[in-house]
Design a protein around this motif. Structure first.
Motif, PDB file in Angstrom:
ATOM      1  N   SER A 166      -5.653  -3.901   9.578  1.00 15.30           N
ATOM      2  CA  SER A 166      -6.732  -3.548   8.652  1.00 15.30           C
ATOM      3  C   SER A 166      -7.581  -2.440   9.267  1.00 15.30           C
ATOM      4  O   SER A 166      -7.616  -2.250  10.486  1.00 15.30           O
ATOM      5  CB  SER A 166      -7.589  -4.772   8.338  1.00 15.30           C
ATOM      6  OG  SER A 166      -8.297  -5.143   9.516  1.00 15.30           O
ATOM      7  N   THR A 214       2.673   7.774  -5.347  1.00 19.27           N
ATOM      8  CA  THR A 214       1.381   8.299  -4.921  1.00 19.27           C
ATOM      9  C   THR A 214       1.224   9.674  -5.556  1.00 19.27           C
ATOM     10  O   THR A 214       2.127  10.485  -5.495  1.00 19.27           O
ATOM     11  CB  THR A 214       1.326   8.421  -3.387  1.00 19.27           C
ATOM     12  OG1 THR A 214       1.398   7.111  -2.834  1.00 19.27           O
ATOM     13  CG2 THR A 214       0.056   9.109  -2.923  1.00 19.27           C
ATOM     14  N   VAL A 233      -6.081   4.441  -1.232  1.00 19.78           N
ATOM     15  CA  VAL A 233      -5.734   3.666  -0.037  1.00 19.78           C
ATOM     16  C   VAL A 233      -6.050   4.505   1.188  1.00 19.78           C
ATOM     17  O   VAL A 233      -5.438   5.554   1.395  1.00 19.78           O
ATOM     18  CB  VAL A 233      -4.247   3.268  -0.046  1.00 19.78           C
ATOM     19  CG1 VAL A 233      -3.869   2.614   1.279  1.00 19.78           C
ATOM     20  CG2 VAL A 233      -3.934   2.340  -1.209  1.00 19.78           C
ATOM     21  N   ASP A 274      -4.610  -3.036  -0.064  1.00 14.88           N
ATOM     22  CA  ASP A 274      -4.139  -2.266  -1.223  1.00 14.88           C
ATOM     23  C   ASP A 274      -2.880  -1.470  -0.907  1.00 14.88           C
ATOM     24  O   ASP A 274      -2.097  -1.145  -1.799  1.00 14.88           O
ATOM     25  CB  ASP A 274      -5.222  -1.272  -1.680  1.00 14.88           C
ATOM     26  CG  ASP A 274      -6.329  -1.968  -2.458  1.00 14.88           C
ATOM     27  OD1 ASP A 274      -6.110  -3.149  -2.832  1.00 14.88           O
ATOM     28  OD2 ASP A 274      -7.370  -1.335  -2.669  1.00 14.88           O
ATOM     29  N   TYR A 275      -2.738  -1.139   0.369  1.00 11.02           N
ATOM     30  CA  TYR A 275      -1.570  -0.360   0.798  1.00 11.02           C
ATOM     31  C   TYR A 275      -0.284  -1.049   0.354  1.00 11.02           C
ATOM     32  O   TYR A 275       0.619  -0.433  -0.181  1.00 11.02           O
ATOM     33  CB  TYR A 275      -1.612  -0.219   2.317  1.00 11.02           C
ATOM     34  CG  TYR A 275      -0.461   0.554   2.933  1.00 11.02           C
ATOM     35  CD1 TYR A 275      -0.493   1.942   3.000  1.00 11.02           C
ATOM     36  CD2 TYR A 275       0.631  -0.113   3.474  1.00 11.02           C
ATOM     37  CE1 TYR A 275       0.544   2.642   3.585  1.00 11.02           C
ATOM     38  CE2 TYR A 275       1.670   0.578   4.067  1.00 11.02           C
ATOM     39  CZ  TYR A 275       1.621   1.959   4.121  1.00 11.02           C
ATOM     40  OH  TYR A 275       2.642   2.650   4.706  1.00 11.02           O
ATOM     41  N   ALA A 316       0.083  -3.006  -2.023  1.00 11.66           N
ATOM     42  CA  ALA A 316       0.187  -3.069  -3.476  1.00 11.66           C
ATOM     43  C   ALA A 316       0.587  -1.723  -4.072  1.00 11.66           C
ATOM     44  O   ALA A 316       1.301  -1.667  -5.070  1.00 11.66           O
ATOM     45  CB  ALA A 316      -1.141  -3.528  -4.067  1.00 11.66           C
ATOM     46  N   HIS A 317       0.123  -0.648  -3.450  1.00 10.39           N
ATOM     47  CA  HIS A 317       0.289   0.657  -4.101  1.00 10.39           C
ATOM     48  C   HIS A 317       1.328   1.569  -3.474  1.00 10.39           C
ATOM     49  O   HIS A 317       1.796   2.495  -4.121  1.00 10.39           O
ATOM     50  CB  HIS A 317      -1.060   1.388  -4.154  1.00 10.39           C
ATOM     51  CG  HIS A 317      -2.053   0.729  -5.037  1.00 10.39           C
ATOM     52  ND1 HIS A 317      -1.837   0.552  -6.385  1.00 10.39           N
ATOM     53  CD2 HIS A 317      -3.266   0.170  -4.782  1.00 10.39           C
ATOM     54  CE1 HIS A 317      -2.868  -0.070  -6.922  1.00 10.39           C
ATOM     55  NE2 HIS A 317      -3.759  -0.329  -5.953  1.00 10.39           N
ATOM     56  N   TYR A 318       1.655   1.346  -2.203  1.00 11.14           N
ATOM     57  CA  TYR A 318       2.631   2.240  -1.582  1.00 11.14           C
ATOM     58  C   TYR A 318       3.978   2.021  -2.250  1.00 11.14           C
ATOM     59  O   TYR A 318       4.435   0.902  -2.438  1.00 11.14           O
ATOM     60  CB  TYR A 318       2.745   1.974  -0.076  1.00 11.14           C
ATOM     61  CG  TYR A 318       3.612   2.998   0.632  1.00 11.14           C
ATOM     62  CD1 TYR A 318       3.053   4.179   1.118  1.00 11.14           C
ATOM     63  CD2 TYR A 318       4.982   2.803   0.775  1.00 11.14           C
ATOM     64  CE1 TYR A 318       3.840   5.127   1.738  1.00 11.14           C
ATOM     65  CE2 TYR A 318       5.776   3.750   1.385  1.00 11.14           C
ATOM     66  CZ  TYR A 318       5.197   4.911   1.877  1.00 11.14           C
ATOM     67  OH  TYR A 318       5.977   5.858   2.481  1.00 11.14           O
ATOM     68  N   THR A 356      -5.274   0.309   7.525  1.00 11.25           N
ATOM     69  CA  THR A 356      -5.349   0.536   6.085  1.00 11.25           C
ATOM     70  C   THR A 356      -5.964  -0.693   5.435  1.00 11.25           C
ATOM     71  O   THR A 356      -6.532  -1.551   6.119  1.00 11.25           O
ATOM     72  CB  THR A 356      -3.945   0.861   5.513  1.00 11.25           C
ATOM     73  OG1 THR A 356      -4.064   1.171   4.147  1.00 11.25           O
ATOM     74  CG2 THR A 356      -2.966  -0.288   5.714  1.00 11.25           C
ATOM     75  N   THR A 357      -5.883  -0.764   4.142  1.00  6.99           N
ATOM     76  CA  THR A 357      -6.388  -1.956   3.456  1.00  6.99           C
ATOM     77  C   THR A 357      -5.203  -2.683   2.834  1.00  6.99           C
ATOM     78  O   THR A 357      -4.091  -2.141   2.792  1.00  6.99           O
ATOM     79  CB  THR A 357      -7.370  -1.571   2.332  1.00  6.99           C
ATOM     80  OG1 THR A 357      -6.661  -0.796   1.369  1.00  6.99           O
ATOM     81  CG2 THR A 357      -8.544  -0.775   2.872  1.00  6.99           C
ATOM     82  N   TRP A 392      -6.546   4.286  -7.959  1.00  5.24           N
ATOM     83  CA  TRP A 392      -6.642   3.527  -6.714  1.00  5.24           C
ATOM     84  C   TRP A 392      -6.669   4.497  -5.542  1.00  5.24           C
ATOM     85  O   TRP A 392      -6.180   5.635  -5.650  1.00  5.24           O
ATOM     86  CB  TRP A 392      -5.490   2.526  -6.560  1.00  5.24           C
ATOM     87  CG  TRP A 392      -4.099   3.113  -6.749  1.00  5.24           C
ATOM     88  CD1 TRP A 392      -3.388   3.106  -7.901  1.00  5.24           C
ATOM     89  CD2 TRP A 392      -3.303   3.756  -5.760  1.00  5.24           C
ATOM     90  NE1 TRP A 392      -2.179   3.721  -7.726  1.00  5.24           N
ATOM     91  CE2 TRP A 392      -2.096   4.122  -6.408  1.00  5.24           C
ATOM     92  CE3 TRP A 392      -3.473   4.063  -4.413  1.00  5.24           C
ATOM     93  CZ2 TRP A 392      -1.074   4.790  -5.738  1.00  5.24           C
ATOM     94  CZ3 TRP A 392      -2.444   4.720  -3.758  1.00  5.24           C
ATOM     95  CH2 TRP A 392      -1.261   5.072  -4.428  1.00  5.24           C
TER      96      TRP A 392
END
Lengths: 422, 235
Positions: free
Chosen positions: A205, A56, A102, A121-122, A124-126, A118-119, A100
Motif C-alpha cells: 500500500s 488504462t 490509481v 484500486d490497482y 480493480a482497475h489494472y 499503490t492502492t 478512477w
C-alpha cells in the motif's frame, strides 16, 4: 501427360538421391523454421508488449519523455526523475472526467524485484492483454499496513507462499545495505501469472511505502528515530508524493481533453500519455533490432536455397547421361529445364512444409520455457496469412533458384544431345 | 508412304565453322524394313550422323529426310516430338535412367510420345507390353522386378534398352555400338533378339559399330568411310 511424367521423374530422381536431397531438405526446413519462428516471436513479443497495459486511458507522471514515463510506470525499468505531489494527484482524481485514478509509488525493491506502492484500486482497475483483470492465485489484496501482494514470478523465483515474511530494501540495490529490516512485510496475496511486469512486482500500500520511510531522511536512516512497527499503524501516513498515476476516464472522448488539461496543469509540470501511443513509440525504437532479426532470418533462407542450388548443380555432371537418355527418348531441352525447376520447387515445398511442422514442434517444446523464463505466452495457432506469404515466397524463391541449375541442364543437353562424350 | 525411310543427300556437318567437316555424305538411303550395318571406327562421325538422324543436330548443308520428312523444316520441339514418335535408340552403355525400374525405363518413350503410348496400349496395355518385350529379350519378371536397373548386369541393361527402343513400334530403331560392352556370346544373343523383334514390328534397323565381325547377319553392310567423303580428311 508430359508434365505428369516430369513430376514422376522429379519424385523418383529425388528419392534416388535421398541422402543428399534429404540433407538439403533438412537445411531448408530448418531455415524455414527459423524464419517463421523469428516472425512468430516478433509478433508474439509485440503483442505481449502491447498487451502489457490495457484499460488504462492515461498514464500521468512528472514531465519527462513519454517513453521514459511508460518505462518506469509500466515496465518498471529506470527511474522517475521527479515525482508528482499528492495535491496534484488529488486534483487529478477529483477531475470530473476521471472515472478512477490509481497512484503508483516506486523506488524500493525486494531481492531484485521492484516494490510498487499503490492502492487496492490497482487490483480493480489494472488491465492487461484483452482487458484481463488481475486475479489472485492465492490470498487476497493488502489489508494491513504491512501486507504485500506479490506477482507470480516473484513467488516462483523466491519460493514465497501466502503468509511468508519479506523485507523490503530501500532503493534498488541488493538486499542488506539499506534494508527496512525492522518493518517486515507479510505476503497477503499472490497474483496469477499475467506475462507482464506485474509478475515481477511486489505490491504494497502507499501508506506502507510512507511507513518504511518514516524514520529515514534524505536516503539514510536517522539514528534514534526508530519507530516500532506497531506505532506506525496508528500514525497518519498520508503520502506526500507519488511517482505516477494511472487514470481511467468516464468517456473515451474525454481522454484527449483530459490529456491536454494535464499537460497544461498549472500546479506543476505534468505529462499525460496515451498508453497505446507510448507503447507504439517504444516499439518503434526497437525497429532496427526487428529489421536486423528479419534480415538475419532471410539470410538463413538464402543460405538454405544456396545449398540446394549447389546440390543440384553438383549433381548435374553425373546426371549428364541420364539427361542424354531422356533426350533420346524424346524429351525436349525444355523438359529437362522443367525437371530441374520441379526438383528445386519440390525441395522448396518440402522444406517449407517440414519447416512449418518443425516450427510447431519447436513452439510446443519451447512454450513452457518461454512462459516460465520470459513471461512470453505463445499462442499456437494456425499459420497466419503472413506465415503463408513467407512460405509462398520461399517456394517461389526456390523455384527461381532452381532456374540456375535448370538453365545449365538445358545448355548441357543442347551440347550433349543423345550421347555424352565423357 | 513409299520411298526410303532414311534419306541423306549432300549432308555436311562441322562442329565449328573453322574446323573441317566431320560429315560429308553425298547420298545415303535406307529402305523400309532394311537391316543396315554401318561400320566405322570411333571418331569417324558416327555419333554426329546419329544426332542428325535424331534431329538433335542440324546439317549446315543438305537434306536429312526421315520417313519422308525434311527434319530441317521442323522446329526444335517438333524434331524432338518426331524422334519420340518414330525412332528408338540403343546406345553403347548407360542407356537407362538409373532411378527408374526396368519396366519404367522401357515405358519412357510412351511418356514422351502419345503415338507410341497408344500403340503400346493397343498391343495389350503399357505395363504388360513392357513386360512382354522384356520377356522377349530374355528378361522375365522375376529377373527385373523389384530391382533397380543399376543392379542389372550390363547385358541385361542393354536388353532393357532394346525393349525400350522397340516399344510402341517405332518405324526406325537405331543401335549405336549396343554390343561392344558384351562378351561374344551375349553379343550374338542380343543381335538375334534385336533382329527378331525388328522383324516382328517391321522396324527398319540401323546398326552402327566399329566391329566388322558383327555385320554378318545384316541385309546390307556399309563402311561409313565409303559414304562419308570427310572421313579421309579427318583421318
Amino acid at each position: 501427360m508430359t508434365f505428369g511424367t516430369i513430376l514422376h521423374l522429379t519424385w523418383r530422381s529425388l528419392r534416388n538421391r535421398r541422402a543428399t536431397a534429404g540433407l538439403t531438405l533438412f537445411a531448408l526446413a530448418v531455415s524455414v523454421m527459423l524464419v517463421l519462428g523469428v516472425e512468430k516471436l516478433r509478433t508474439e513479443a509485440k503483442a505481449s508488449f502491447a498487451n502489457t497495459i490495457s484499460g488504462t486511458d492515461l498514464i500521468v507522471g512528472a514531465r519527462s519523455g513519454s517513453v521514459q514515463l511508460l518505462l518506469y510506470s509500466v515496465f518498471r525499468i529506470g527511474n522517475a526523475t521527479n515525482n508528482i505531489s499528492w495535491s496534484s494527484y488529488q486534483a487529478l482524481a477529483s477531475h470530473p472526467d476521471v472515472a478512477w485514478a490509481v497512484p503508483l509509488s516506486l523506488g524500493d525493491s525486494h531481492r531484485g524485484f521492484r516494490v510498487l506502492g499503490t492502492t487496492a484500486d490497482y487490483f480493480a482497475h489494472y488491465r492487461y492483454g484483452r482487458r484481463h483483470a488481475l486475479a489472485f492465485a492465492g490470498g487476497k489484496a493488502f489489508d494491513d499496513l504491512f501486507d504485500a501482494v506479490i506477482g507470480a514470478e516473484v513467488a516462483r523465483a523466491l519460493g514465497y507462499q501466502v503468509g511468508d515474511a519479506i523485507v523490503v530494501a530501500h532503493g534498488l540495490g541488493g538486499e542488506g545495505f539499506a534494508a527496512h529490516a525492522d518493518k517486515p512485510f507479510r505476503v497477503s496475496g499472490i497474483l496469477a501469472k499475467t506475462g507482464t511486469p506485474v509478475d515481477r512486482t511486489v505490491h504494497v500500500s502507499l501508506r506502507a511505502i510512507e511507513a518504511i520511510h518514516v524514520d529515514w531522511r534524505g536516503g539514510a536512516r536517522q539514528p534514534g528515530l526508530g519507530v516500532p512497527a506497531d506505532r506506525l499503524r496508528g500514525m497518519d501516513l498520508q503520502p506526500r508524493q507519488v511517482t505516477a498515476v494511472l487514470l481511467g476516464v468516464k468517456s473515451r472522448f474525454a481522454a484527449f481533453k483530459l490529456q491536454r488539461w494535464i499537460n497544461e496543469y498549472r500546479g506543476e509540470p505534468l505529462l499525460a500519455v496515451l498508453p497505446g501511443v507510448a507503447l507504439q513509440e517504444l516499439w518503434d525504437l526497437m525497429g532496427t533490432a526487428e529489421a536486423a532479426l528479419a534480415a538475419v532470418s532471410i539470410a538463413v533462407v538464402a543460405a538454405g536455397l544456396l545449398g540446394m542450388v549447389t546440390m543440384l548443380l553438383a549433381g548435374l555432371n553425373e546426371r549428364r547421361r541420364e539427361m542424354a537418355v531422356l533426350r533420346a527418348v524424346g524429351a525436349r531441352p525444355l523438359h529437362l529445364f522443367t525437371l530441374l525447376v520441379c526438383e528445386a520447387t519440390a525441395l522448396a515445398v518440402g522444406g517449407a512444409l517440414i519447416g512449418l511442422g518443425l516450427l510447431y514442434l519447436a513452439l510446443m517444446a519451447a512454450r513452457p520455457l518461454l512462459d516460465a523464463h520470459f513471461g512470453l505466452f505463445i499462442d499456437i495457432a494456425a499459420p497466419t496469412v503472413r506465415d503463408l506469404t513467407i512460405l509462398g515466397a520461399v517456394v517461389l524463391a526456390g523455384a527461381m533458384a532452381g532456374a540456375v541449375p535448370a538453365f545449365r541442364a538445358y545448355r548441357q543437353s543442347l551440347a550433349d544431345g543423345m550421347m555424352v562424350r565423357l | 508412304m513409299t520411298g526410303p525411310v532414311i534419306r541423306l543427300e549432300g549432308v555436311q556437318f562441322r562442329w565449328r565453322p573453322q574446323e573441317s567437316p566431320v560429315l560429308d555424305i553425298p547420298l545415303l538411303e535406307v529402305e523400309r524394313g532394311e537391316r543396315l550395318f554401318l561400320q566405322g571406327p570411333s571418331g569417324s562421325g558416327k555419333s554426329t550422323l546419329l544426332n542428325l538422324l535424331g534431329g538433335i543436330a542440324r546439317p549446315e548443308a543438305g537434306r536429312v529426310e526421315v520417313l519422308g520428312r525434311d527434319l530441317a523444316a521442323l522446329s526444335g520441339a517438333a524434331r524432338d516430338a518426331f524422334r519420340a514418335d518414330h525412332v528408338g535408340f540403343v546406345f553403347q552403355m548407360f542407356n537407362l535412367v538409373p532411378y527408374l525400374s526396368a519396366v519404367e525405363n522401357v515405358l519412357l518413350p510412351c511418356r514422351f510420345s502419345a503415338r507410341r503410348r497408344r500403340a503400346a496400349e493397343a498391343a495389350g496395355g503399357l505395363a504388360s507390353e513392357a513386360r512382354r518385350l522384356l520377356g522377349h529379350m530374355g528378361l522375365n519378371e522375376n529377373r527385373v522386378d523389384g530391382r533397380t536397373v543399376a543392379e542389372l548386369s550390363v547385358g541385361q541393361q542393354q536388353r532393357v534398352a532394346a525393349a525400350r527402343a522397340m516399344i510402341g513400334g517405332p518405324e526406325i530403331v537405331i543401335a549405336d555400338e549396343p554390343t561392344s560392352s558384351l562378351d561374344a556370346e551375349a553379343q550374338e544373343r542380343f543381335l538375334a533378339l534385336l533382329f527378331d523383334e525388328a522383324a516382328r514390328t517391321g522396324a527398319t534397323l540401323l546398326f552402327v559399330s566399329h566391329d566388322t565381325r558383327l555385320g554378318g547377319g545384316f541385309g546390307r553392310a556399309l563402311a561409313l568411310a565409303d559414304i562419308n567423303r570427310a572421313s579421309a580428311v579427318a583421318a
